[in-house]
Design an enzyme around this catalytic site. Structure first.
Site, PDB file in Angstrom:
ATOM      1  N   ASP A  77      -6.379  -4.626   8.520  1.00 25.78           N
ATOM      2  CA  ASP A  77      -5.881  -4.764   7.157  1.00 25.78           C
ATOM      3  C   ASP A  77      -6.505  -5.990   6.510  1.00 25.78           C
ATOM      4  O   ASP A  77      -5.934  -7.066   6.477  1.00 25.78           O
ATOM      5  CB  ASP A  77      -4.351  -4.886   7.179  1.00 25.78           C
ATOM      6  CG  ASP A  77      -3.762  -4.554   5.832  1.00 25.78           C
ATOM      7  OD1 ASP A  77      -4.519  -4.126   4.949  1.00 25.78           O
ATOM      8  OD2 ASP A  77      -2.546  -4.727   5.661  1.00 25.78           O
ATOM      9  N   CYS A 132      39.381  -7.204  -2.124  1.00 28.43           N
ATOM     10  CA  CYS A 132      40.588  -6.455  -2.457  1.00 28.43           C
ATOM     11  C   CYS A 132      41.712  -7.192  -1.730  1.00 28.43           C
ATOM     12  O   CYS A 132      41.666  -7.338  -0.507  1.00 28.43           O
ATOM     13  CB  CYS A 132      40.486  -5.012  -1.957  1.00 28.43           C
ATOM     14  SG  CYS A 132      42.091  -4.191  -1.907  1.00 28.43           S
ATOM     15  N   GLU A 186     -14.800  -5.651   8.450  1.00 33.77           N
ATOM     16  CA  GLU A 186     -13.624  -6.124   7.714  1.00 33.77           C
ATOM     17  C   GLU A 186     -13.504  -7.635   7.817  1.00 33.77           C
ATOM     18  O   GLU A 186     -13.512  -8.189   8.919  1.00 33.77           O
ATOM     19  CB  GLU A 186     -12.390  -5.452   8.354  1.00 33.77           C
ATOM     20  CG  GLU A 186     -11.201  -5.366   7.459  1.00 33.77           C
ATOM     21  CD  GLU A 186     -11.207  -4.112   6.573  1.00 33.77           C
ATOM     22  OE1 GLU A 186     -12.223  -3.369   6.570  1.00 33.77           O
ATOM     23  OE2 GLU A 186     -10.198  -3.910   5.880  1.00 33.77           O
ATOM     24  N   CYS A 206      42.182   1.611  -3.093  1.00 30.26           N
ATOM     25  CA  CYS A 206      43.602   1.581  -3.453  1.00 30.26           C
ATOM     26  C   CYS A 206      43.851   1.290  -4.929  1.00 30.26           C
ATOM     27  O   CYS A 206      44.984   1.348  -5.392  1.00 30.26           O
ATOM     28  CB  CYS A 206      44.337   0.551  -2.601  1.00 30.26           C
ATOM     29  SG  CYS A 206      43.832  -1.136  -2.969  1.00 30.26           S
ATOM     30  N   CYS A 229      46.036  -1.845   1.485  1.00 24.73           N
ATOM     31  CA  CYS A 229      44.877  -1.020   1.111  1.00 24.73           C
ATOM     32  C   CYS A 229      44.460  -0.123   2.287  1.00 24.73           C
ATOM     33  O   CYS A 229      44.183  -0.616   3.384  1.00 24.73           O
ATOM     34  CB  CYS A 229      43.725  -1.924   0.702  1.00 24.73           C
ATOM     35  SG  CYS A 229      42.171  -1.040   0.463  1.00 24.73           S
ATOM     36  N   LYS A 276      -2.276   6.343   9.388  1.00 23.93           N
ATOM     37  CA  LYS A 276      -1.562   5.203   8.804  1.00 23.93           C
ATOM     38  C   LYS A 276      -0.181   5.078   9.434  1.00 23.93           C
ATOM     39  O   LYS A 276       0.539   6.060   9.571  1.00 23.93           O
ATOM     40  CB  LYS A 276      -1.416   5.389   7.281  1.00 23.93           C
ATOM     41  CG  LYS A 276      -2.735   5.390   6.531  1.00 23.93           C
ATOM     42  CD  LYS A 276      -3.365   4.009   6.398  1.00 23.93           C
ATOM     43  CE  LYS A 276      -2.887   3.198   5.244  1.00 23.93           C
ATOM     44  NZ  LYS A 276      -3.237   3.557   3.918  1.00 23.93           N
ATOM     45  N   GLU A 284     -10.187   3.227  17.052  1.00 23.49           N
ATOM     46  CA  GLU A 284     -10.248   1.795  16.704  1.00 23.49           C
ATOM     47  C   GLU A 284      -9.001   1.407  15.921  1.00 23.49           C
ATOM     48  O   GLU A 284      -8.405   2.256  15.261  1.00 23.49           O
ATOM     49  CB  GLU A 284     -11.472   1.532  15.797  1.00 23.49           C
ATOM     50  CG  GLU A 284     -12.782   1.923  16.412  1.00 23.49           C
ATOM     51  CD  GLU A 284     -13.956   1.806  15.423  1.00 23.49           C
ATOM     52  OE1 GLU A 284     -13.744   1.328  14.290  1.00 23.49           O
ATOM     53  OE2 GLU A 284     -15.057   2.207  15.806  1.00 23.49           O
ATOM     54  N   SER A 299     -14.563   5.556   1.679  1.00 24.57           N
ATOM     55  CA  SER A 299     -13.236   5.265   2.207  1.00 24.57           C
ATOM     56  C   SER A 299     -12.894   6.349   3.233  1.00 24.57           C
ATOM     57  O   SER A 299     -13.709   7.228   3.503  1.00 24.57           O
ATOM     58  CB  SER A 299     -12.299   5.182   1.007  1.00 24.57           C
ATOM     59  OG  SER A 299     -11.231   5.981   1.145  1.00 24.57           O
ATOM     60  N   LEU A 300     -11.734   6.259   3.836  1.00 26.78           N
ATOM     61  CA  LEU A 300     -11.354   7.227   4.874  1.00 26.78           C
ATOM     62  C   LEU A 300     -10.226   8.117   4.380  1.00 26.78           C
ATOM     63  O   LEU A 300      -9.390   7.669   3.590  1.00 26.78           O
ATOM     64  CB  LEU A 300     -10.848   6.481   6.117  1.00 26.78           C
ATOM     65  CG  LEU A 300     -11.870   5.669   6.915  1.00 26.78           C
ATOM     66  CD1 LEU A 300     -11.151   4.737   7.886  1.00 26.78           C
ATOM     67  CD2 LEU A 300     -12.800   6.601   7.685  1.00 26.78           C
ATOM     68  N   TYR A 349     -17.567  -2.826  12.438  1.00 30.07           N
ATOM     69  CA  TYR A 349     -17.187  -1.514  12.987  1.00 30.07           C
ATOM     70  C   TYR A 349     -18.116  -0.355  12.616  1.00 30.07           C
ATOM     71  O   TYR A 349     -17.901   0.759  13.073  1.00 30.07           O
ATOM     72  CB  TYR A 349     -15.739  -1.151  12.641  1.00 30.07           C
ATOM     73  CG  TYR A 349     -15.340  -1.314  11.192  1.00 30.07           C
ATOM     74  CD1 TYR A 349     -15.935  -0.575  10.188  1.00 30.07           C
ATOM     75  CD2 TYR A 349     -14.328  -2.208  10.847  1.00 30.07           C
ATOM     76  CE1 TYR A 349     -15.556  -0.724   8.869  1.00 30.07           C
ATOM     77  CE2 TYR A 349     -13.932  -2.366   9.521  1.00 30.07           C
ATOM     78  CZ  TYR A 349     -14.554  -1.623   8.536  1.00 30.07           C
ATOM     79  OH  TYR A 349     -14.179  -1.763   7.238  1.00 30.07           O
ATOM     80  N   CYS A 358      39.661  -1.891  -6.712  1.00 26.54           N
ATOM     81  CA  CYS A 358      39.288  -1.438  -5.371  1.00 26.54           C
ATOM     82  C   CYS A 358      39.111   0.082  -5.382  1.00 26.54           C
ATOM     83  O   CYS A 358      40.013   0.803  -5.813  1.00 26.54           O
ATOM     84  CB  CYS A 358      40.377  -1.837  -4.383  1.00 26.54           C
ATOM     85  SG  CYS A 358      40.132  -1.086  -2.759  1.00 26.54           S
ATOM     86  N   ASP A 402       0.827  -1.205   0.000  1.00 24.67           N
ATOM     87  CA  ASP A 402       0.000   0.000   0.000  1.00 24.67           C
ATOM     88  C   ASP A 402       0.861   1.254   0.000  1.00 24.67           C
ATOM     89  O   ASP A 402       0.544   2.243  -0.655  1.00 24.67           O
ATOM     90  CB  ASP A 402      -0.879   0.043   1.259  1.00 24.67           C
ATOM     91  CG  ASP A 402      -1.969  -1.004   1.197  1.00 24.67           C
ATOM     92  OD1 ASP A 402      -2.020  -1.734   0.192  1.00 24.67           O
ATOM     93  OD2 ASP A 402      -2.749  -1.082   2.161  1.00 24.67           O
ATOM     94  N   LYS A 431      -7.126   0.007  12.678  1.00 23.61           N
ATOM     95  CA  LYS A 431      -7.487  -0.045  11.261  1.00 23.61           C
ATOM     96  C   LYS A 431      -7.072  -1.424  10.749  1.00 23.61           C
ATOM     97  O   LYS A 431      -5.887  -1.710  10.579  1.00 23.61           O
ATOM     98  CB  LYS A 431      -6.787   1.059  10.476  1.00 23.61           C
ATOM     99  CG  LYS A 431      -7.244   1.103   9.031  1.00 23.61           C
ATOM    100  CD  LYS A 431      -6.698   2.320   8.317  1.00 23.61           C
ATOM    101  CE  LYS A 431      -7.281   2.465   6.928  1.00 23.61           C
ATOM    102  NZ  LYS A 431      -7.045   1.316   6.066  1.00 23.61           N
TER     103      LYS A 431
END
Ligand code: IVH
Length: 740
Positions: free
Chosen positions: A142, A470, A199, A455, A475, A358, A138, A83-84, A269, A452, A34, A140
């Site tokens: 999923d 390396c 839900e 060096c 080095c 969120k 509350e 929706s919210l 809910y 590298c 999401d 949320k």
């Protein structure tokens, strides 16, 4: 005016957002999280806002959710399923609270027809202070929203949200969900009609059990990015990526028997349509009515009378997010008073009387600016990603390891790509994959350097090995890392000698190896930038003090392959002095319980090298006495006094205390100071167990570099705490209490 490039980006983003909407809503099979989806929408909105000429009513930014799929009969919702609105930080939440308070204030005043008193003004002004109304808080959930209609107490119809106006008729499938009553409790005042909104979700434990059973069915498993499709005889077996997908896929089965075989659950809910029955004036009364009717209502619902209480609720839910058997991705705050709700009304998309807070996303999209290679103390060349900083998993991430050449090739991430970054809990950030749809044309793939970066010596990859090295012992970067490791907290613990400081001292020629640390003096240091008398003296004092560090820490500091904290302790405890260790042959070393041939040979060959013997001699001359031994279990055993200090063989006494008795700890990935065997030996020596997989019984997952993604994800979804190496060391000394 928008440039052609911007117009093209908008078109590409719209196609992409439409595609992911289709995957999410129609196929129940999203390919991206999401939060990644949100970041695509956000970018699209930004471009549309900046360039009015690019706006279009056809844009996915102007539509709610997905379209109903064709498999099921359509149902027009009598009351739309909205929706919210979302907020993503406590500040944004405060702004919403302030807005809502103003909205409520205006509504109340206009109906009362009066002026604001001083007292009322104060209440209105503070977003954290008293609200003047009640908020119901509350989780949320999923899962996926559905509406269930009961007529005369009997379940008559159930539908998905669809686009909010028209959903799909999933009555037969919802009838099979155990937690959804088919007949409501007979209460005195039964509503004639009641539409329950809530839900459908799958508990994490049920999801895991389902996937386990599915995996057993699969004869052959073919892994793909998001989902695994496998063939078992003729029958395709699906493994779902997460409980949400699993719930959505299970609910939308054509055959209700298939849904019945899936462990789905439900939280109620809200109420949509309602005719007759007990009158409710508050949302909290609605929830009570739902409970009384026999519907499952979540028990983490609270009310808040101040903004601060509401904010604290969101913070608590986020903190305890992984400690539950169902997934939540935020908290929802709703005005309790239904009359006020009516006054506040709706915006085009969402109610003004509710908001979703969120949680910080675990995944985000960002630009990969470059891929660089870092050189470690052993010369190992590790590629890492440099990205445009992005907030993910609660912190800002700008770099992430890419582990090795094969991993970069496998992920095929290229500088200039938009990439998905993931960070769950305390785990180190990871680049998951590129967003191919946003890749500019002709973006060249990244090539592992042949030289590298420090060096210029050739980088060498031995056949059959995944790491590249390396091999130049001179080095400078290797020197810096070796010395910084020697001075680090788990080793000689020299205050003021961090990596940046070491780099400066190596570059100025004052340090070439760890023994040079003890040749430093204040006047030499004061010639360097950033040193004054006091800071120079402090550093020298720190070096002096480190000379008394115990033998096991010195062994760790030498950076001998396979010798981490636990093995160092066993060896130090057995031999007692650096001279005895230096003189030991492989068979003597192997005799130590917990030390195998690989470790013994590695230790022995370290001391066979002339350079290393010279280093030890110089340390000895400098006064590094390594006269004591500090058991890792020191803190937990302090009651028993000076455990294991110096004496040659006190194996019986020195066995660490069983502070992890019964604890189940899974180790994944590579740790810096322990081999996997050492880490597991240390856990077992303290009474713990180390199974190879994460389950509901796991107490802790220790996460090193390149951890097993499935283990980390599983721990994340089960809410099993995860610890990095530093925390793990604390756990070894203090027990599980150390993870707080
Ligand atoms: S109330 C008009 N309460 O979040 C508001 N929704 O972004 C109706 N959700 O479609 C929704 N937990 O799928 C509400 N406690 C909760 C929720 C919740 C999860 C989901 C629901 C909705 C989406 C809105």
């Amino acid at each position: 005016m928008a440039t052609t490039q911007e117009a093209e980006e908008v078109a590409a983003l719209r196609r992409l957002v439409d595609y992911h909407n289709w995957r999410y809503y129609t196929l129940d099979d999203p390919e991206i999280s999401d939060s990644v989806f949100d970041s695509l929408i956000k970018r699209l909105q930004e471009l549309e806002e900046a360039h009015p000429g690019l706006r279009s009513s056809e844009s996915p930014t102007q539509r709610v959710g997905g379209l109903a799929a064709d498999t099921f009969e359509k149902v027009r919702h009598r009351i739309p399923m909205r929706s919210l609105g979302n907020v993503f930080s406590p500040e944004e939440l405060e702004a919403w609270v302030a807005r809502t308070k103003r909205g409520v204030g205006a509504a109340v005043l206009s109906s009362a027809g009066g002026d604001v008193t001083d007292e009322e003004a104060e209440v209105l002004d503070s977003p954290t202070g008293p609200l003047g109304f009640t908020l119901v808080c509350e989780p949320k959930f999923d899962g996926l929203a559905i509406s269930i209609r009961y007529e005369g107490g009997l379940l008559t119809e159930a539908s998905t949200r669809g686009d909010g106006l028209v959903g799909e008729n999933v009555t037969a499938n919802v009838m099979t969900i155990k937690g959804v009553p088919k007949v409501l409790n007979r209460i005195g005042d039964m509503p004639e009609v009641i539409e329950v909104r809530g839900e459908v979700y799958m508990k994490i434990s049920d999801f895991e059990e389902l996937n386990r059973r599915q995996a057993e069915l699969a004869a052959e498993v073919v892994a793909s990015a998001n989902e695994v499709e496998a063939i078992s005889g003729q029958r395709p077996v699906r493994l779902f990526a997460n409980p949400r997908n699993s719930a959505a896929g299970s609910l939308r089965q054509k055959d209700p028997k298939a849904t019945a075989s899936r462990p789905l659950s439900f939280w109620a809910y809200e109420i949509g349509d309602k005719i007759g029955g007990r009158e409710v004036k508050r949302h909290s009364e609605t929830l009570q009515l739902l409970r009384d009717l026999g519907l499952p209502v979540n028990d983490l619902v609270e009310t808040a009378e101040t903004g601060a209480e509401a904010i604290s609720y969101c913070a608590r839910r986020e903190e305890q997010r992984h400690a539950m058997d169902y997934e939540i991705d935020g908290a929802v705050l709703k005005v309790d008073e239904l009359e006020l709700r009516e006054k506040l009304g709706f915006t085009a998309k969402a109610p003004r009387w509710a908001i979703a807070y969120k949680f910080a996303p675990d995944e985000q999209a960002t630009k990969l600016l470059d891929i660089k290679v870092s050189i470690g103390r052993t010369g190992k060349a590790t590629p890492f990603a440099q990205m445009e900083p992005v907030k993910v998993g609660g912190s800002t991430v700008a770099v992430a390891t890419l582990h090795n050449q094969d991993q970069v090739a496998l992920k095929d991430v290229r500088p200039g790509d938009t990439v998905i970054v993931r960070k769950a809990g305390d785990v180190i950030p990871e680049v998951v994959r590129p967003v191919l749809e946003l890749r500019p044309d002709d973006l060249p793939s990244w090539q592992f350097p042949t030289k590298c970066p420090s060096c210029g010596a050739p980088l060498v990859r031995l056949p059959g090995e995944s790491d590249t090295f390396c091999t130049n012992a001179e080095c400078p970067e290797q020197r810096i890392q070796r010395i910084a490791h020697f001075a680090s907290r788990g080793a000689m613990d020299i205050e003021g000698l961090g990596e940046k400081r070491v780099e400066q001292l190596v570059e100025s020629g004052l340090l070439r190896d760890p023994a040079d640390i003890y040749d430093l003096n204040a006047s030499k240091l004061m010639e360097l930038e950033g040193f004054k008398q006091l800071s120079a003296q402090n550093l020298i004092a720190g070096c002096e003090e480190s000379k008394r560090r115990p033998l096991n820490r010195l062994l760790v500091g030498l950076g001998i392959r396979h010798v981490g904290a636990t093995v160092a302790e066993l060896i130090a405890d057995h031999f007692g002095t650096i001279d005895a260790i230096e003189a030991a042959e492989v068979p003597q070393i192997e005799m130590i319980e917990g030390v195998g041939t690989v470790i013994a040979e590695s230790l022995h060959s370290f001391f066979m090298l002339e350079d290393n013997r010279r280093l030890i001699a110089r340390l000895r001359e400098a006064g590094v006495t390594a006269a004591s031994i500090e058991p890792i279990g020191k803190l937990a055993t302090s009651v028993s006094g000076e455990l294991g200090t110096g004496s040659a063989d006190k194996a019986g006494e020195a066995a660490p205390p069983r502070i992890l008795e019964g604890a189940v700890i899974v180790v994944t990935g590579t740790l810096a100071k322990f081999t996997r065997e050492e880490a597991e030996a240390a856990i077992k020596a303290r009474g713990g167990k180390c199974p190879s997989s994460v389950s509901g019984k796991t107490d802790l997952v220790v996460v090193g570099e390149s951890p097993g993604v499935s283990k980390v994800n599983k721990a994340d979804s089960l809410g099993v705490p995860m610890a990095d190496e530093e925390t793990f060391e604390r756990v070894l000394s203090m027990g599980l209490g150390a993870i707080g």
